[in-house]
Design an enzyme around this catalytic site. Sequence first.
Site, PDB file in Angstrom:
ATOM      1  CE  LYS A  85     -19.119   8.965 -18.201  1.00  0.00           C
ATOM      2  NZ  LYS A  85     -20.337   9.045 -17.393  1.00  0.00           N
ATOM      3  CB  SER A 240     -18.669  -1.271 -18.909  1.00  0.00           C
ATOM      4  OG  SER A 240     -18.184  -0.158 -18.194  1.00  0.00           O
TER       5      SER A 240
END
Lengths: 298, 204
Positions: A85, A240
């Site tokens: 990212k 997550s």
Amino acid sequence: MSDFEAQKSTWRTKVGLAEMLKGGVIMDVVTPEQAIIAEEAGAVAVMALERVPADIRKEGGVARMSDPAMIREIMNAVTIPVMAKCRIGHFVEAQILEALGVDFIDESEVLTPADEENHVNKHAFKVPFVCGCRDLGEALRRIAEGAAMIRTKGEAGTGNIVEAVRHMRTVMKEIRRIQSMREDELMVAAKELRAPYELVVEVHQTGKLPVPNFSAGGVATPADAALMMQLGAEAVFVGSGIFKSSNPKARARAIVDAVTHYNNPEVLKEVSMGLGDCMPGLDVRTLSEAERMAVRGW
Amino acid sequence: MSHKDLSRVNVGILALQGDFEAHQRMLEERVGVATSLVRTPRELATVDALVLPGGESTTIGKLMERIGLDRAIRERAQQGMPLFGTCAGLILLAQDIEGRPEQPTLGLLPITVARNAFGRQVDSFEADIPVQLRPDGPSELMRGVFIRAPYVTCVEPEVQILARFQGKVVAVRQERILAIAFHPELTDDPRIHAFFVDLIPAAS
């Protein structure tokens, strides 16, 4: 024998990699060990980062591109594609990730934006980009900037699928609306969507986004993943949801199976059994505007 | 080219993961043959041939094993079912993968392949490739789209080499098994898919 000239990093090779990832699961990992678990479970790619969104949320502060050394370790640990990212608008982080040789860059709202007006000019890069969206206009603006893959944003790090559903339904509904319009209505539609006219015409003709359309942000269970596929996602990002659960190996594998067999409730029933505890979830309605990641991006 | 009745042929496309929809579009819209997506052994039983799409070979290999499709595909292949793999599909058909003895494959073609042999994604490329589909036919230029592509490092003599790029073997065929390192399904050119459909025995 005669050799013919090779053209590297064409639009077709960029969108082509996104095509190859369809029907798959892309998993957030923070260590080489997690990357290997993801590959073993059947992930089609991993997203290498220092903190998963749930921890970024908890710890606060400015979230930046991860340490390139850490990303490289993950690249060396697995044979599947590795994504990383950069901050929205931070084209130098993107240059560094390209120099590192990552396979896809996610210009991501999960990190703290570096530019509150402009996104990265993604056409200027050899490496393909994925960007988030909440609606069709945002998706088409990102594609016009050069994104070779779109993912609906959801609300990362919450373990709550509600925003992912909202964003995917919104995009699909708007695509159907554009598709059903008369041609002479498309210019006004483009104006209202704040999207390039040519891309609106393309959506009108094909009934789909010009690039693959994946889902992200809030997937915690095999059922969540299959839900997004049935709503029209072509692949699923899980952040997550895997490594913040009590049994990452089993959950990772179950989510991979659920994305492949998303239309087969028999398989979904089997793979949903005995996975242990999910990541702890967050009620998105309790988040303040400043805590919401999905609103980042313009 | 034979002019058999294509309306009776049903080409299966392995749809566990990857660009199976691109193959489906090519076969239905440009070759004009019916297709079915295959995700289970039961679905495999209904098709006359099978396409193994591009995608991640590690993922597709594991998913095939989990649902018992690896065994089912090997059985059908032994009975003569034609198979066509692109990129990851080529890897899955190969007997051996360089440096990765632990990665499961179908092992139906006596070749060795190297994965990501042209490099990572930033090295992905397109080029015009001379392809000779028929031993007695011409060599034809086709657009090769190579994405983190493999190539073939070793072939047994019974395997026919259909194309090379920069000296590397990128397309092979043995009897009814066709394997290509690039992605004709991402172009508008149906020649390789049409050639594969020609390998399917006429429906009785």
